[in-house]
Scaffold this motif. Structure first.
Motif, short mmCIF file in Angstrom:
data_model
loop_
_atom_site.label_atom_id
_atom_site.label_comp_id
_atom_site.label_asym_id
_atom_site.label_seq_id
_atom_site.Cartn_x
_atom_site.Cartn_y
_atom_site.Cartn_z
N GLY A 134 0.62 -1.06 -0.06
CA GLY A 134 -0.01 0.30 0.39
C GLY A 134 1.03 1.21 -0.08
N GLY A 135 0.29 2.47 -0.58
CA GLY A 135 0.84 3.69 -0.47
C GLY A 135 2.12 3.48 -1.14
N ASP A 136 3.17 3.84 -0.82
CA ASP A 136 4.93 3.49 -1.65
C ASP A 136 5.54 2.72 -0.06
OD1 ASP A 136 5.58 4.97 1.00
OD2 ASP A 136 7.79 6.10 0.05
N HIS A 137 4.97 1.81 0.48
CA HIS A 137 5.51 1.22 1.52
C HIS A 137 6.20 -0.38 0.77
CE1 HIS A 137 3.96 2.66 5.34
NE2 HIS A 137 4.39 3.82 4.82
N VAL A 146 -6.18 -6.86 -0.10
CA VAL A 146 -6.07 -7.13 -1.43
C VAL A 146 -6.15 -8.20 -0.77
CG1 VAL A 146 -5.00 -7.85 -3.60
CG2 VAL A 146 -4.67 -5.70 -2.37
N GLY A 147 -5.76 -9.18 -0.05
CA GLY A 147 -6.38 -10.38 0.56
C GLY A 147 -7.72 -9.91 0.89
N GLN A 148 -8.40 -9.32 1.50
CA GLN A 148 -9.80 -9.46 2.48
C GLN A 148 -10.96 -9.39 0.91
OE1 GLN A 148 -11.01 -8.71 5.42
NE2 GLN A 148 -12.92 -8.79 4.57
N LEU A 207 -10.50 1.00 -0.68
CA LEU A 207 -9.13 -0.32 -0.05
C LEU A 207 -7.97 -1.03 -0.96
CD1 LEU A 207 -10.43 -2.69 2.81
CD2 LEU A 207 -9.08 0.01 3.07
N ILE A 208 -8.36 -0.59 -1.83
CA ILE A 208 -7.24 -1.82 -2.95
C ILE A 208 -7.10 -1.17 -4.06
CG2 ILE A 208 -8.33 -4.29 -2.15
CD1 ILE A 208 -10.17 -4.10 -4.54
#
Lengths: 331, 331, 331, 331, 331, 331
Positions: free
Chosen positions: D37-40, D75-77, D90-91
């Motif tokens: 997520g984000g730039d992480h 994404v798993g969700q 969220l995705i």
């Protein structure tokens, strides 16, 4: 920025202020809640001497201390109380005078007005203390007081305190009653009744001390939530229930420290109070005044305890979230 | 043989005794604890009229009731109390008289002596009641009372009650103080202090009412074990803690039944008291006097509750083991 | 001045004393409670070699350690016990000898006398240890022991221990029994019975270890208050209840560390004991001897735990109030 | 050697990784649990760019940080969930695409396969995250779900996740589902059912987060003991029950931080979880992976809390005994 | 159909059976659990006299009583115990004989075989009782028993009991050990170990008595769930914890009824056991044998208590649902 | 006069009404809460057949029963729910029809309007039931619902229910939603939100069932005090927490009666609910409608339980004080 940690000087009234101030600085305190009494703070000199307050400020400044609140519990007690010999030992001779109850109450009221003016001179916005109560003897006792008698008691309280609060208004100082047995307000609902008796005037609020709420079975956080705009000052004092089947909540007239009591005071962090919940409650209502250690523990050395308490409060007081959105992103 | 179940008549003082006695018989009671007040029992008539007591006994007998204890709480209260307007509503006009505190106390003391003599005439061995207290207002309050002030208070109590106890001794009646807030003894350790103030004289003992001990956090059975020879009478009254975070033990001056209180009374078996433990405690100390229902419950119909209470107490009171060896053989 | 924190060496009996002493010094301990066993302390050598004790003192001094108490739990156990194979593994070969129970007990008694003399030589005033018990198998079991059998058991205990206590008296050393399952005293009332069996002789007292009291449901502070003059030594060991519906207090013979047990030991501060209350209790009775860590925790590395425990005890042990009046002035 | 303390980056997804990594190093963390997520961590870039993972490793290494786990909760969700508008936020856009539920689920599954391959590239052995659930809406609700409907739900879950787990197997990475409301496994018995639905395949295990177990009334240690071989990763997050009679466990849809909720999250050590017991439980099952702070506390400043949490976890995590025999010698 | 309520006769062994049987019938019991001892049941006469059992059955039938279980606790105790003087008082003279331990154990074993045969003659399928234990003295005590010593103890138990169980098998009677302190099985895990020592043979099971489990902190329902097929008989006996800070779980050797004990027995319904949960647990495992009152309460008259207990058990024992679908339709 | 005790017929929908009515009369019930379903009450026949309601009333009258409330939980559920296969089994075929969600919801709404009219015909003032909820799947789950999504859900609920409530207003019937998981209101604060969504219209109120509040940790009496004017009907159903470390509040999808659940229903008086407090709470708010047994207990025979419950409720429901002054005179 965490709240300043101060030391309430009344429990040290036997120790000269210069000595106490030096110690308080060494122990890590950032300010003092000066108590009227001994050489800590003399209301009449503050009124009469041009630079009395200035000198106090300088003394404190030498130890990196600030006065954030002025307190006058003992004289405040005599304003609305049923006066007897016990009061003589507590208040200045010139307030006691001839000891005639109505006159003592009057002189005590005048001294509290002078205290409010002194607070202004000292540059603090809060005067803390007791109010006394004309109806304390009716509590949980017998014969029961009639509704009329209770109403009269609250009116009596308002009659003697309103003029003092008028002076507070005039000088821009708010009065903070320590909610405490023996006072007109001692629990959540009596605090409601007290505000009602004063028609909710803004000069009046509460000094929140969870110690006495704890042993009464009251959740201190519920008190904070009920009066978010009236918490003018905070005392840090711990308490512990010591019920073992024989001890009782009313304490059998036994002095603090006697193991036959049903509750007792403790140095902060050494008792049963949920301080984490209290800090969160203070954050919730936006309280940003001092956390003032009112140290009382008959089982611990006083100097050791004062330093221990200062460290405890500093560890305890954490930063609230800067904004609710920023607290933590959701997964 | 189980203990007799009696009804304390003070909570029914608004209802004429003939009507109450009939009801009590129907509800299943075996006796009455007659209260001085209304037409239930008039001390001066008992003193002055030859067959007053005899007629009371006959009235009761018609409903298979026996008087086992005589009570005079209201006048007893005035003997050692700080007198104010609240007492006027409680005591007979001739005791109140001019209302001057010291004279009221004196007349109350004389009425209690007369009550002891009346008890003898009625054929009962126990006079129960309140004592009042000169130091009640010092309880958990502020300013603290000095040890000297407390000592003086207990001495004052002893000074006014010793002459009454002298009469008790003379007529073969023991006085049972209901351990209760507002009295000289209200918990275990103040009961100890009270006995000490009276040098342990045998005419004095306690009316055990677990209701007030319960909300003070005291285990009633510990009280029984501490004073096995001083339990002269027993009240059956239940109580419940209603602490919810906002309510407090001291009750904010709120009347019984107000849900903002931290505790309240309940019809026996409807509260939080462990009655099984109390019966075992009474068996342990060999108490064989009456179990007297002192009915108080603002949430229940009074007549319904009185009958319900009588059945409850009868179900509750079981036979102790005839001998320790006979209780049950070991495997 | 806080109490010295010492390390009880028996749980480290597998490690040579020079190595342990160095570690203990590094971990912050101020003394050792030397255990008889291994090379920690050898009673016979102390008796026979002129400078044995002196050398021990020098070794300790090199690490700034003082011996404050000498302990001999294992041999003490054999004095009044029912001897079986389990004891063989615990005691020196020369005490076990032919293993005939009565002779083992006699040799164990002589070894304890020698231990008392050795304590004197070492310069310590307290010999600590176990006593064993001829009646342990009767505890909560079946068939029940008759009063006569119990009395005989206590007499047997007194008969074998009195001569040892005579030697203690002679050399100015007091014996401190660790109140513990398997010993003649294991709870508050059995400790009372034990003192009675010895006619309260002054040479005998208790080693207070709250760990075993805790899981028995006993409040350790009540124990302190019951025997203020008999607390000769203190072990610091924590314990925790691990009841989950299937585990039981008696522990199913399972070894320490097995999660099926109903209780277990923990490194100090990691269990369920209220150490704050214990320090206050020790202050109340004026105990000024060492706080000796008896380290036992199957879930933690031993060296890590020993250092952690030393820090914990030092943080814990605060100064009592210098005088009750000086504790804190009243408001 | 204590376990590495890492910071889970998802609650900081609003802060650029270079800045967060620097802070995390300063706060004392030893590693990061990188969140997708984000730039992480960007899965597609990790897949497409040759040195993407290498650069992440270098960035972390500059602050003495190691990545020990890769997480992709969001994404798993979407893989096994009932898709609605909430997922869009969220995705990644390319996973949401046209938003048609079945297609979103398919793309989410492919992204999770890519995440597993990315984990391998990053050199970590565990991919953590959510699974979503087709039957969450049946929980404690109405109408009740039939056994057949529940069975179908678990089958649906297995059908969409098995291909992902096949990729995990191929690349040597295990998937750790965070047991959590809204997921196929949210308590002990649903975790059992989940393993059964997957026929116990080894690529699948659990991310243990005691926070959500706590408010459900489940003892987190019982969870550890039930699944000793399936605990692949651990989140450190505290929670507190705030039941006061009006609040409820289901929380009335109120956001975190609202005092009307029945439970809430807290910074580690500031809530009600027994962390000591959890460390012992982790020692018992031999877990030696990271302790990853999943920081969430609406009442505390996030940066202050992150540092406070790191210190807390380091203090908490003690060394287990090296061997059971070496833990401490018996007396 | 509710389970039969029976009275265990051992606590009434001082009262002749004809008298007791008449009483039991009047009190409402439906059967007796006959104890071997006194004139209640004599094993040798049952063996030797042709119609001894028949006469017992007729006596019981006259009071509408059935014998459902035969018990021989006292002799059973001597089979695997460490024999001492305490046993002499419990067992028949011909079993004690010369009192040589090994011979006593042997004769006790033979008497238990005879008891099994007598049970068959009496027409009951369960023989209940104690086993004794060679390792009871090792419980929670010191020195600790080695694993080898424990293993030897269980083997010794199995060696002496297997021949008795062989006879049980032969005559179609199962032996039910009362899980109880002093026996080879006294809690959940020692019961597991016991079954293991016997290789799980079917002739052996348990007499479930929640009284002793309760004070050990064990949930009796967990015991039922652990051994659903081994609950052969049920005793109804209540117990109460009386911990007050000074009392301890091990009870200081004090006799039942002494208020210094940490727990005690109570007449059913007068203690702390959750009987509702036990009935549900018995329903869950399908137990349909008798509920046998093992009456023990030093604080209550024995005859009063026996009748009270019978009524209590009848009120308690409700019908389980006829089928899970029929229990109640869903909304 | 105590409140009428009625039986809610939905859990008996498998049993023909004539048979059930006869049983209910024998068990002591005074009325029935007729459920729409089976032959208990058919909405379309009530609408179409002239004397359908009259015949129901006559049938009930033959057993001295009155209908006090009409219930239609199952169809109500479908009005605001997310429709799926589970609903098909619950509602009449003509309401399900083609099963298209929006059309099912529309037909369900029309059926509820018809139910309100039927209630009027039957002569009852309250129609009770479920509402369904479009946002149930958001409860304690993930992803979190946005404030906008929640607001939309409450608006959707109001949009579909307002027309039904318009009919209620027209026919003088109030609708009582059973506060229950799966409904728009399931705890105290969601009940507040629901009233707000309906702008507090008077036709809407609550069916109070403490069973579901209990396991959520909510004090049912707080609910009563919060909505004194909205309690239109009361169900008597007990519940019990069965948390043991492994079970959880959310129940793992396990059916009622499974011991792995964290809570379960119980026959009234056999669970953990404080019924005494509830009766007092109902007295406090002046509720005088029926106490309707909603019987559910998988561990008890249904017929046994129904009778047991009726007796329990009658014993429970006592008379409130006739007036506060008359409750009991003060001492």
């Amino acid at each position: 920025m965490p709240r300043p940690v101060t030391l309430f000087t009344l429990p040290w009234i036997d120790r000269p202020l210069p000595e106490l101030a030096q110690k308080a600085g060494e122990w890590g305190y950032q300010g003092l809640e000066l108590a009227c009494g001994g050489d800590h703070f003399e209301v009449q000199r503050a009124q009469g001497e041009a630079n009395y307050c200035q000198k106090k400020l300088e003394l404190l400044a030498r130890h990196d201390l600030t006065p954030l609140v002025l307190s006058n519990h003992r004289v405040g007690q005599a304003v609305a109380d049923v006066i007897d010999e016990r009061h003589k030992a507590l208040i200045p001779e010139y307030v006691w005078g001839n000891g005639r109850p109505e006159e003592v109450r009057q002189r005590a009221a005048e001294e509290m007005m002078a205290s409010a003016r002194a607070a202004q001179k000292l540059g603090v916005a809060v005067l803390a203390g007791f109010t006394g109560s004309p109806i304390w003897s009716y509590v949980v006792g017998y014969p029961p007081a009639s509704p009329a008698a209770l109403k009269a008691g609250f009116k009596d309280f308002a009659d003697v305190w309103n003029p003092i609060l008028d002076v507070c208004k005039e000088v821009g100082v708010r009065f903070a009653l320590e909610v405490h047995p023996g006072q007109i307000a001692f629990d959540l609902y009596s605090a409601e009744m007290t505000l009602e008796a004063l028609n909710g005037r803004q000069e009046f609020g509460f000094l929140f001390d969870p110690g006495h709420l704890h042993w009464q079975g009251i959740d201190p956080v519920e008190f904070l939530r009920r009066f978010p705009d009236r918490i003018l000052h905070v005392h840090v004092r711990d308490a512990v229930l010591t019920l073992n089947g024989r001890t009782g909540i009313l304490g059998s007239y036994l002095p603090l420290g006697d193991p036959r009591r049903g509750w007792d005071f403790r140095s902060p962090g050494h008792g049963g109070i949920d301080w984490e919940a209290i800090i969160r409650g203070l954050n919730e209502i936006g309280y940003d005044g001092p956390l003032s250690v009112d140290w009382k523990d008959t089982g611990m050395d006083r100097d050791f305890g004062a330093e221990d308490a200062c460290k405890f409060v500093k560890r305890l007081d954490f930063e609230p979230a800067k904004s609710s959105t920023g607290a933590a992103s959701r997964k």
